[in-house]
Design an enzyme around this catalytic site. Structure first.
Site, short mmCIF file in Angstrom:
data_model
loop_
_atom_site.label_atom_id
_atom_site.label_comp_id
_atom_site.label_asym_id
_atom_site.label_seq_id
_atom_site.Cartn_x
_atom_site.Cartn_y
_atom_site.Cartn_z
N GLU A 135 40.74 31.67 44.31
CA GLU A 135 41.70 31.29 43.16
C GLU A 135 40.95 31.43 42.02
OE1 GLU A 135 44.36 30.94 41.74
OE2 GLU A 135 45.87 29.72 42.78
N ASP A 136 41.54 31.53 40.89
CA ASP A 136 41.05 31.80 39.45
C ASP A 136 40.66 30.35 39.12
OD1 ASP A 136 43.72 31.16 39.24
OD2 ASP A 136 44.09 32.51 37.44
N ASP A 173 43.83 23.28 38.91
CA ASP A 173 44.25 22.44 37.55
C ASP A 173 44.70 21.32 38.27
OD1 ASP A 173 44.50 21.83 34.90
OD2 ASP A 173 46.42 22.58 34.89
N LYS A 197 39.12 21.84 37.29
CA LYS A 197 39.54 20.56 36.32
C LYS A 197 39.45 19.44 37.09
CE LYS A 197 41.83 23.78 32.94
NZ LYS A 197 43.18 23.78 32.29
N PHE A 251 42.44 23.84 27.90
CA PHE A 251 43.05 25.36 28.32
C PHE A 251 42.17 26.40 28.04
CE2 PHE A 251 45.89 28.87 28.01
CZ PHE A 251 46.67 28.73 29.04
N ASP A 267 45.20 33.81 31.82
CA ASP A 267 45.95 34.31 30.48
C ASP A 267 46.56 33.04 29.89
OD1 ASP A 267 47.61 33.55 32.84
OD2 ASP A 267 49.27 34.46 31.33
#
Ligand code: IMP
Ligand code: MG
Length: 179
Positions: free
Chosen positions: A103-104, A107, A135, A156, A163
């Site tokens: 995963e990138d 969150d 995070k 963010f 993106d």
């Protein structure tokens, strides 16, 4: 580049590519040792993970390594859960295999929670989670993360595959939203 503008928002340089590269190299080395006998199937979660996957996988030397690029489709249904999740592009057999999810960013953990539930139904031998960014303060759905790349505050960020409304994925450095 010190700052970039995407749509109507300004982002400033937060982390240079070299630092991120080093974290990925360390992660690959750990995986090469820990997973050396597992013939792992890496599941790259598109779109955000394409760059992380490319950087990591070049450094993976485990025999039997396979990579599948998948996309999570989520849509509201009329079922009681209100949500159905499906993986588009998954052709490989999951049953009895060691799966490494790439995963990138994690969150709230919501996407990963649903993905785990979906994959567990397919009886893999083991599911391992690797994320480039996470995070901890944003977590709503606690999940066990096996390989944590870089810890972020509740901000963010864009770049390195991430993106803002379709823009910014191409930058090798990480940028943070200017508030
Ligand atoms: P989740 O809240 O853990 O389910 O994360 C959902 C998705 O939100 C991630 O896979 C990313 O695509 C996106 N996301 C979360 N935080 C950021 C960020 O800081 N920048 C860009 N995308 C993000
Ligand atoms: Mg994502």
């Amino acid at each position: 580049m010190g700052k970039i503008v995407l749509h109507d928002k300004e982002f400033r340089l937060f982390m240079k590519a070299e630092k991120i590269d080093q974290v990925i190299t360390n992660m690959a080395e750990e995986m090469n040792e820990a997973l050396k006998n597992s013939s792992p199937l890496f599941l790259s979660i598109l779109n955000g993970s394409f760059m992380f996957t490319s950087d990591l996988i070049k450094q993976i030397t485990i025999p039997g390594t396979q990579i599948s690029f998948v996309k999570i489709a989520s849509y509201c249904g009329t079922h009681s859960t209100g949500e159905i999740q499906e993986l588009i592009g998954l052709k490989e057999e999951i049953r009895n295999r060691t799966i490494v999810i790439l995963e990138d960013i994690i969150d709230s953990g919501r996407s990963m929670k649903h993905l785990l539930e979906y994959l567990k139904q397919k009886s893999p031998k083991k599911i391992i989670i690797a994320t480039l960014f996470y995070k901890p303060k944003a977590i709503v759905y606690p999940i066990p993360i096996d390989y944590k790349g870089i810890e972020l505050e509740n901000d963010f960020v864009v770049g390195r595959g991430l993106d803002f409304d379709g823009l910014g994925r191409n930058y090798p450095d990480l940028y943070i939203l200017n508030k």
